[in-house]
Structures are given as structure tokens and as C-alpha cells.
Scaffold this motif. Structure first.
Motif, PDB file in Angstrom:
ATOM      1  N   ILE A 261      34.605  45.415  27.917  1.00  0.00           N
ATOM      2  CA  ILE A 261      33.281  45.648  27.347  1.00  0.00           C
ATOM      3  C   ILE A 261      33.037  47.143  27.135  1.00  0.00           C
ATOM      4  CG2 ILE A 261      30.807  45.526  27.851  1.00  0.00           C
ATOM      5  CD1 ILE A 261      31.326  42.864  29.215  1.00  0.00           C
ATOM      6  N   THR A 262      33.390  47.937  28.129  1.00  0.00           N
ATOM      7  CA  THR A 262      33.095  49.372  28.064  1.00  0.00           C
ATOM      8  C   THR A 262      34.217  50.149  27.390  1.00  0.00           C
ATOM      9  OG1 THR A 262      34.122  49.759  30.230  1.00  0.00           O
ATOM     10  CG2 THR A 262      31.773  49.225  30.208  1.00  0.00           C
ATOM     11  N   LYS A 263      35.310  49.436  27.042  1.00  0.00           N
ATOM     12  CA  LYS A 263      36.477  50.090  26.416  1.00  0.00           C
ATOM     13  C   LYS A 263      36.987  51.244  27.269  1.00  0.00           C
ATOM     14  CE  LYS A 263      33.854  49.847  22.830  1.00  0.00           C
ATOM     15  NZ  LYS A 263      33.168  48.589  23.141  1.00  0.00           N
ATOM     16  N   GLY A 264      36.943  51.025  28.630  1.00  0.00           N
ATOM     17  CA  GLY A 264      37.504  51.989  29.563  1.00  0.00           C
ATOM     18  C   GLY A 264      36.619  53.166  29.867  1.00  0.00           C
ATOM     19  N   ARG A 265      35.362  53.152  29.394  1.00  0.00           N
ATOM     20  CA  ARG A 265      34.514  54.331  29.583  1.00  0.00           C
ATOM     21  C   ARG A 265      33.517  54.164  30.724  1.00  0.00           C
ATOM     22  NH1 ARG A 265      34.705  54.149  23.847  1.00  0.00           N
ATOM     23  NH2 ARG A 265      32.693  53.120  23.744  1.00  0.00           N
ATOM     24  N   HIS A 266      33.648  53.119  31.532  1.00  0.00           N
ATOM     25  CA  HIS A 266      32.732  53.003  32.653  1.00  0.00           C
ATOM     26  C   HIS A 266      33.204  53.920  33.782  1.00  0.00           C
ATOM     27  CE1 HIS A 266      35.838  50.487  34.413  1.00  0.00           C
ATOM     28  NE2 HIS A 266      35.149  50.407  35.534  1.00  0.00           N
ATOM     29  N   VAL A 267      32.330  54.139  34.765  1.00  0.00           N
ATOM     30  CA  VAL A 267      32.643  55.098  35.819  1.00  0.00           C
ATOM     31  C   VAL A 267      33.884  54.648  36.584  1.00  0.00           C
ATOM     32  CG1 VAL A 267      30.271  55.879  36.087  1.00  0.00           C
ATOM     33  CG2 VAL A 267      31.053  53.923  37.400  1.00  0.00           C
ATOM     34  N   PRO A 268      34.738  55.587  36.998  1.00  0.00           N
ATOM     35  CA  PRO A 268      35.928  55.191  37.744  1.00  0.00           C
ATOM     36  C   PRO A 268      35.578  54.751  39.153  1.00  0.00           C
ATOM     37  CG  PRO A 268      35.780  57.577  37.633  1.00  0.00           C
ATOM     38  CD  PRO A 268      34.678  57.041  36.758  1.00  0.00           C
ATOM     39  N   SER A 269      36.431  53.913  39.721  1.00  0.00           N
ATOM     40  CA  SER A 269      36.299  53.504  41.112  1.00  0.00           C
ATOM     41  C   SER A 269      37.488  54.044  41.896  1.00  0.00           C
ATOM     42  CB  SER A 269      36.205  51.979  41.215  1.00  0.00           C
ATOM     43  OG  SER A 269      34.961  51.514  40.731  1.00  0.00           O
ATOM     44  N   PHE A 270      37.495  53.762  43.214  1.00  0.00           N
ATOM     45  CA  PHE A 270      38.488  54.358  44.099  1.00  0.00           C
ATOM     46  C   PHE A 270      38.962  53.306  45.097  1.00  0.00           C
ATOM     47  CE2 PHE A 270      35.453  57.439  42.625  1.00  0.00           C
ATOM     48  CZ  PHE A 270      36.246  58.476  42.171  1.00  0.00           C
ATOM     49  N   ALA A 271      40.219  53.426  45.528  1.00  0.00           N
ATOM     50  CA  ALA A 271      40.785  52.493  46.500  1.00  0.00           C
ATOM     51  C   ALA A 271      41.460  53.290  47.609  1.00  0.00           C
ATOM     52  CB  ALA A 271      41.788  51.564  45.844  1.00  0.00           C
ATOM     53  N   LEU A 272      41.075  53.019  48.849  1.00  0.00           N
ATOM     54  CA  LEU A 272      41.724  53.605  50.012  1.00  0.00           C
ATOM     55  C   LEU A 272      42.815  52.649  50.478  1.00  0.00           C
ATOM     56  CD1 LEU A 272      38.712  54.994  52.076  1.00  0.00           C
ATOM     57  CD2 LEU A 272      40.662  56.316  51.240  1.00  0.00           C
ATOM     58  N   MET A 273      44.072  53.116  50.445  1.00  0.00           N
ATOM     59  CA  MET A 273      45.184  52.260  50.825  1.00  0.00           C
ATOM     60  C   MET A 273      46.235  53.071  51.566  1.00  0.00           C
ATOM     61  SD  MET A 273      45.566  49.786  47.477  1.00  0.00           S
ATOM     62  CE  MET A 273      46.253  48.461  48.464  1.00  0.00           C
ATOM     63  N   LYS A 274      46.963  52.400  52.443  1.00  0.00           N
ATOM     64  CA  LYS A 274      48.037  53.055  53.186  1.00  0.00           C
ATOM     65  C   LYS A 274      49.127  53.505  52.220  1.00  0.00           C
ATOM     66  CE  LYS A 274      51.532  52.271  56.734  1.00  0.00           C
ATOM     67  NZ  LYS A 274      52.165  51.290  57.639  1.00  0.00           N
ATOM     68  N   LYS A 275      49.721  54.647  52.520  1.00  0.00           N
ATOM     69  CA  LYS A 275      50.792  55.170  51.680  1.00  0.00           C
ATOM     70  C   LYS A 275      51.893  54.129  51.483  1.00  0.00           C
ATOM     71  CE  LYS A 275      50.611  60.210  52.199  1.00  0.00           C
ATOM     72  NZ  LYS A 275      51.316  61.409  52.692  1.00  0.00           N
ATOM     73  N   GLY A 276      52.300  53.989  50.216  1.00  0.00           N
ATOM     74  CA  GLY A 276      53.379  53.068  49.896  1.00  0.00           C
ATOM     75  C   GLY A 276      52.953  51.636  49.668  1.00  0.00           C
TER      76      GLY A 276
END
Length: 669
Positions: A233-248
Motif C-alpha cells: 500500500i505504501t510502496k515501501g515508504r512507511h516508517v521503518p521498524s526494528f528487530a532485536l535478534m541474537k547474532k547469527g
């Protein structure tokens, strides 16, 4: 650790929405809560204890062994009945807070002072860390409507997206429950009105607010579909989100290009995750989070708020690896009790990095674009077909560029039971437009006000069939009636949706008999241009990357946006572990079960045949009829036609992922 400035600012402004998965609950105390797999194994044991047929128990265990947890839960519910099934869930999931509960991660999450926290968990763990939070479920329409206006850092809301154990009727547990909340292309009626507001609200929040995913494995295809829907819908222009994940745990390229989610890695589960969240809180607010924490709710010793956080009494024991990823729910990314680390100096917010494009640089496909543009200008209609993530939307954006501002993007709402008024308001983005006649007049005035040729781009994402047919009839009339400007229509239907339109709409619809073209895969030369545009060595790696991806644009995006070697074997191994590849495989098999496709009409059969080296039906004679399993696999991006017209697996990464998935699904206890 360097924290993104965008995330720090979102936390400071109370805009971030933590999205919490099962790992946070499982990290509170070892074995306090079962994993999703453990819960269902207990369900199979209870079925035996209730003297239910051995064939039923065997079927449940077969689905568990194959990772099809939703179907296992649904069978258990049907066979045990609501009373016994709900009693079983209460025994396993309704847990009082133990005195030795380790809540450092929970408290660190609340130290971010969000207005709303969202979780797919059923339990009370997040409430143990914030006594003032108000829990909400999907069927509470009025409360969800008021959430934006009334939620605050001092009176936050905890939204139980999949229901709460205290209100068993709200639980999203089996496959039908998931369809009730999220909807899908197989349900075109109005049976799911109870959760319409929740689905609309979820999409609005993904579009408007940055999410912070914690304990989230990105293996839940339903949630990922909502993120993909918003991106479309936003064609990729919505605000970015973030993910906290263990390395690897996951490749950056699996998250950023497809889901607009930036990966933030921490060293290990437990204390390092709590330390990361606390550092984020200090960067945003400039003080230790404990000074703002309320007294814990529920049983257990009272903890007085203090200015600092005490240092651990001993060195924490290193925790073991997290459980294996579950196919459909969010599994544990935390394990074992942990100690809170001593306070650290608040990090200085890093300078804003150069913006990273959501997609790798587009490769101009000038010959294709010229052909497609000529069709639009001479015949005024064009339907583009492509597999999922197969490049139809990228081509549509490039075809729209010459029109400048004279483009209207039409996104029919994928809400199964919405009214005509809701449907038209969503398409017009105008609350006063409540009928199809009013919508057509709105579109006409908009086009004529801009002058010259005007392009309508329709991106179809399922939704109510009746409204779609009416919309198609009115659109055809709009294009055929005299107008001050010339009107063009481009339908960019990625996946099976566009093919479905081809064979399942009335003759009077604008979609029927429209010129149609299938967007081809990238050639080796185009892959070379893509790699060169991303600063990589296209001449050296193009052929190997092309072979490893089958030229699929979505897989190419994942490779270019990620890190790691570009030789064929390295790319193959990374893609074989891709959440998108594995999720699509799981989804096509699950949809077949839900729609009653079995034997030679099922995708499982076709995959088995291809893995065994036996031929299956060629794609071209099937004419995009999605009743055929080869066609469904094609539009899912999992198979393609080779130079001789044979249907083959997309690439070796799909082969490896399919072998692994089918081996688990075919396993017997």
C-alpha cells in the motif's frame, strides 16, 4: 552497541510499539511455560488419556512432527470439545507469577515507556512488569477504537493480538482461528466480522508507527503477510521498524528489502538482551529505567523503585541455544534465568547514517517497459502477472513514472466483511465517498482536474468478491464513457491473485479480456546490472547468483541487501534458511489442506515428484488456472518453466528447503 538514531527518537517520542514474542515469557523461568511444540505434545497425551481414537492421536502427532502446529491444535479442539480443550489450556498457560520470576527483560521493555505494547503471547508475563497496563483483546472494538486517544506512557495498553488465557474465546490457536483474524484469499464471505477492526488497526499501526520486534522469529506467515500488505500500500515508504535478534539468527537481507525492518543484533539471550533494551531507554530518556518502574503486580516480593540497578551477585550462567523455530507461532529467543547487569553510562546517540534504500537499485527493463507502455497507450488496459515478489510492482512503478502526478493508486481493502461504504471510502481515501457511483465520480473529477492522460494502478489483495466485481463493472464503464482525459488502467496482481481475476470475474468486468502479460525472471545480464548498481562485482558473480536465485527478483533483493559471499553455494545455503522461502512453502501446503487439495491435485504431490526427478505438468498449457498445483507453486515463486518448457523447482535453495520441510511433515511418531 550502536543504536539507530531513528529508533532512539521514536522511543523518546513514545511512538515505538514493542511487538513481543514467546521468548520473553519462556525466559522468565525455565519450564514455567511450554513451547508451542511442548504444548501440543501435551495435547496429544491428553487425547490419549481421554480415550479418543488412536487414529486421531496419530494424526495430531503426525502434524506436530511435520511442524504443522495449527492443524494439530485444530484437530485437538474438534476431538476434545471446547470444555476439555479449554481446561487443558488453562492448566498449561494460566500461571501465577512465581516468587523467583526473572523479569529483567520484561521491565526493560516497559522502561521504553510505550503507549501500546503488542504481543502474540497468551499469558500474563508482560503484565507482571507493569501493573498499570490495560490488557485488550481483538473483540473489544470500542476499546481498540479508543486506544489512540487514551493510551499513554503512564496508562499503557497491552494488546493481546492472539487473545488472552483469561478469555478463552479470544484465543487464536488453530488454523481456522488465524483465518478468522487475518483473513485469506479462500474466505470471501462475512463470517469474520468480529475481528475486522483488529485487522484494520494492525495494518494502520504497521504503516504509521515503528515496531520493535523482540522474541520474534519471523516464521509466522500470517503476521508477515500484514507487513507485506502495508508495504504494498505504501510502496515501501512507511516508517521503518526494528528487530532485536541474537547474532547469527537471521540474515539482514531477509528483513530489510522485503519487510522494511532493520536488524539490531545482540550477543546472547538473557542479560545481553536486557542490557540492550536498557541502553535504548537510557539513550532516549537519559536516566536508568528502574527509576520509572512501578511496583510489580501479582504475587511475589515487592520491589521498591530505586535510582539505580543493583549489580549481579554472581556471574550469570551462559544459557543454552533457543528451541528450534516453530512454523507458525513465535518461539523462544530467550531461555534460562538471568541477572540484570550493572548500570552503564548512557551511550551517545550516533550520527544519522546515510539512508539505505529499501530495495536494491532497480534495473531498467527498457524493452519490457516499452512493450507494456505501448499496450497501455493503445488498448488502455493491461494486467501484469508475476509470482510473489516477482517484479510486477516494480514494473508498475516504472510504468507510472512518465505520468508524473497523473496517477491514482487503487488499493481495495482486504477486509472480508467490509460494507460497500467502507470499501469505497478506502479506495477514495475520502470519508464522504460511500458508493461505487460516488467513487467513479470522485475518480473522474480527480483525473480531469489533473488533465491529459491519467493512469489508474490497481493492486489487488483479495477481499470481498462481490465488491470486487461491482468495482470492476464500474471501472469498465468509467473507462468506456466519454471523458475530457484519456484513462488507462494497469492491474499489478502479484501472485495468484492476478491469475484468479483472469478466470473468475464476469464478462462485464474491466479485468475480463484485458491484455495480459507475465513479467519474466531476470536474465544473467540483468543480474549483472543489479549487482553492479549495488557496488558488487556483477561480471564476476552474476551467473552464480542467477543460478542460485533462478532470476527471481525477490530472492535477488534478499541476496543484494544481505551480507556474505556471492558464490552459488553460499547464496544457496542462505536462501534455503530464508524465512520467506520456508514460509511460502509452509503456506502453500497449509492452503492446500484448508482447500481440500490432496493427492495429485496437491502441491505436496508435485513437490515430491520434482524432488524425485519425475516430470509434472508443464505450466503453459495450464493457462494460469490456480486449481492446478503447478500453477499455485509457480505463483508462489517456488517453481518456474525451464528453456524446454518443463516445470522445475525455482532453484536449489527451494529444493533444500522443500526436502527438509516434507521430510518433517511426512515423519511419523
Amino acid at each position: 552497541m550502536t543504536l539507530p538514531r531513528e529508533l532512539i527518537e521514536a522511543v523518546r517520542k513514545h511512538q515505538v510499539v514493542p511487538f513481543v514474542g514467546a521468548g520473553v515469557s519462556m525466559g522468565v523461568k525455565r519450564e514455567l511455560f511450554p513451547s508451542w511444540k511442548q504444548l501440543l505434545e501435551g495435547l496429544a497425551e491428553r487425547l490419549e488419556q481421554e480415550a479418543l481414537p488412536e487414529t486421531v492421536v496419530a494424526e495430531v502427532r503426525r502434524h506436530i512432527a511435520g511442524g504443522d502446529f495449527l492443524t494439530a491444535a485444530e484437530i485437538g479442539f474438534k476431538e476434545m470439545g471446547a470444555f476439555r480443550f479449554n481446561r487443558f489450556l488453562r492448566e498449561r498457560l494460566r500461571v501465577r507469577r512465581p516468587a523467583d520470576a526473572e523479569l529483567s527483560v520484561v521491565r526493560a521493555l516497559w522502561s521504553l515507556r510505550p503507549e501500546v505494547m503488542l504481543t502474540t503471547n497468551y499469558d500474563d508475563v508482560l503484565l507482571w512488569g507493569q501493573e498499570g497496563a490495560e490488557p485488550l483483546s481483538n473483540d473489544q472494538d470500542d476499546e481498540l477504537h479508543l486506544m489512540d486517544a487514551e493510551a499513554s506512557p503512564d496508562a499503557p495498553r497491552l494488546w493481546y493480538l492472539h487473545g488472552t488465557i483469561h478469555r478463552l474465546s479470544t484465543l487464536i490457536l488453530g488454523g481456522a482461528d488465524y483465518a478468522r483474524l487475518y483473513g485469506d484469499g479462500t474466505h470471501q464471505d462475512g463470517r469474520y466480522s468480529q475481528y475486522t477492526n483488529a485487522l484494520v488497526r494492525l495494518r494502520e499501526w504497521i504503516r504509521a508507527r515503528p515496531f520493535l520486534y523482540v522474541g520474534f522469529s519471523f516464521s509466522d506467515p500470517y503476521v508477515l503477510k500484514q507487513i507485506e500488505h502495508v508495504l504494498g500500500i505504501t510502496k515501501g515508504r512507511h516508517v521503518p521498524s526494528f528487530a532485536l535478534m541474537k547474532k547469527g539468527s537471521i540474515e539482514r537481507g531477509a528483513l530489510w528489502p522485503r519487510y522494511n525492518i532493520q536488524l539490531i543484533e545482540y550477543e546472547d539471550h538473557g542479560p545481553p538482551l536486557a542490557a540492550c533494551l536498557n541502553a535504548l531507554s537510557r539513550a532516549a530518556f537519559g536516566e536508568p529505567p528502574a527509576s520509572r518502574m512501578p511496583l510489580p503486580r501479582g504475587p511475589g516480593p515487592a520491589v521498591e523503585p530505586t535510582r539505580g540497578i543493583p549489580a549481579p551477585a554472581s556471574v550469570p550462567t551462559k544459557v543454552g541455544p533457543a528451541p528450534s523455530p516453530d512454523a507458525f507461532l513465535l518461539e523462544s529467543f530467550l531461555s534460562g534465568p538471568s541477572q540484570v547487569p550493572p548500570p552503564q553510562a548512557a551511550p551517545t546517540a550516533p550520527p544519522r547514517p546515510a539512508p539505505v534504500p529499501r530495495n536494491p537499485p532497480l534495473v531498467p527493463r527498457e524493452a519490457l517497459e516499452h512493450v507494456y507502455a505501448r499496450i497501455l497507450w493503445t488498448q488502455h488496459r493491461l494486467v501484469l502477472f508475476a509470482p510473489e515478489e516477482g517484479g510486477a510492482e516494480s514494473i508498475a512503478r516504472r510504468l507510472a513514472e512518465p505520468y508524473g502526478k497523473r496517477v491514482t493508486w487503487l488499493e481495495p481493502p482486504n477486509v472480508p466483511d467490509c460494507t460497500e461504504a467502507d470499501y469505497c471510502r478506502a479506495l477514495a481515501e475520502d470519508k464522504s465517498v460511500t458508493s461505487f457511483d460516488a467513487l467513479m465520480e470522485h475518480l473522474r473529477q480527480q483525473a480531469e482536474g489533473l488533465g491529459r492522460e491519467h493512469l489508474f494502478v490497481l493492486r489487488y489483495e483479495w477481499g470481498p468478491l462481490g465488491h470486487l466485481e461491482m468495482f470492476g463493472k464500474h471501472l469498465r464503464r468509467l473507462l468506456e464513457e466519454p471523458s475530457k482525459v484519456e484513462l488507462h488502467l494497469l492491474v499489478a496482481g502479484g501472485g495468484a491473485r492476478g491469475a484468479w481475476l483472469q478466470h473468475n470475474v464476469a464478462k462485464s468486468s474491466v479485468y475480463k479480456d484485458a491484455p495480459r502479460r507475465e513479467v519474466p525472471d531476470f536474465t544473467v545480464d540483468e543480474v549483472c546490472q543489479l549487482l553492479d548498481g549495488a557496488g558488487l562485482d556483477g561480471k564476476r558473480w552474476a551467473r552464480e547468483v542467477h543460478e542460485a536465485t533462478g532470476g527471481h527478483p525477490g530472492l535477488l533483493e534478499e541476496v543484494v541487501a544481505g551480507a556474505g559471499a556471492l558464490d552459488r553455494e553460499s547464496v544457496t545455503q542462505r536462501l534455503a534458511r530464508s524465512p520467506w522461502v520456508r514460509g511460502v512453502l509452509q503456506e502453500v501446503l497449509r492452503e492446500d489442506e484448508r482447500n481440500g487439495y490432496s493427492g495429485a491435485r496437491g502441491c505436496r504431490f508435485v513437490l515430491h515428484e520434482l524432488l524425485a526427478g519425475r516430470p509434472v505438468n508443464a505450466l503453459e498449457p495450464l493457462d494460469n488456472h490456480i486449481e492446478e498445483p503447478e500453477v499455485r507453486l509457480y505463483f508462489s515463486g517456488l517453481v518456474r518453466g525451464d528453456e524446454e518448457g518443463r516445470t522445475v523447482l525455482r532453484c536449489r535453495a527451494v529444493e533444500l528447503a522443500a526436502r527438509d520441510l516434507l521430510a518433517r511433515k511426512d515423519a511419523r511418531p
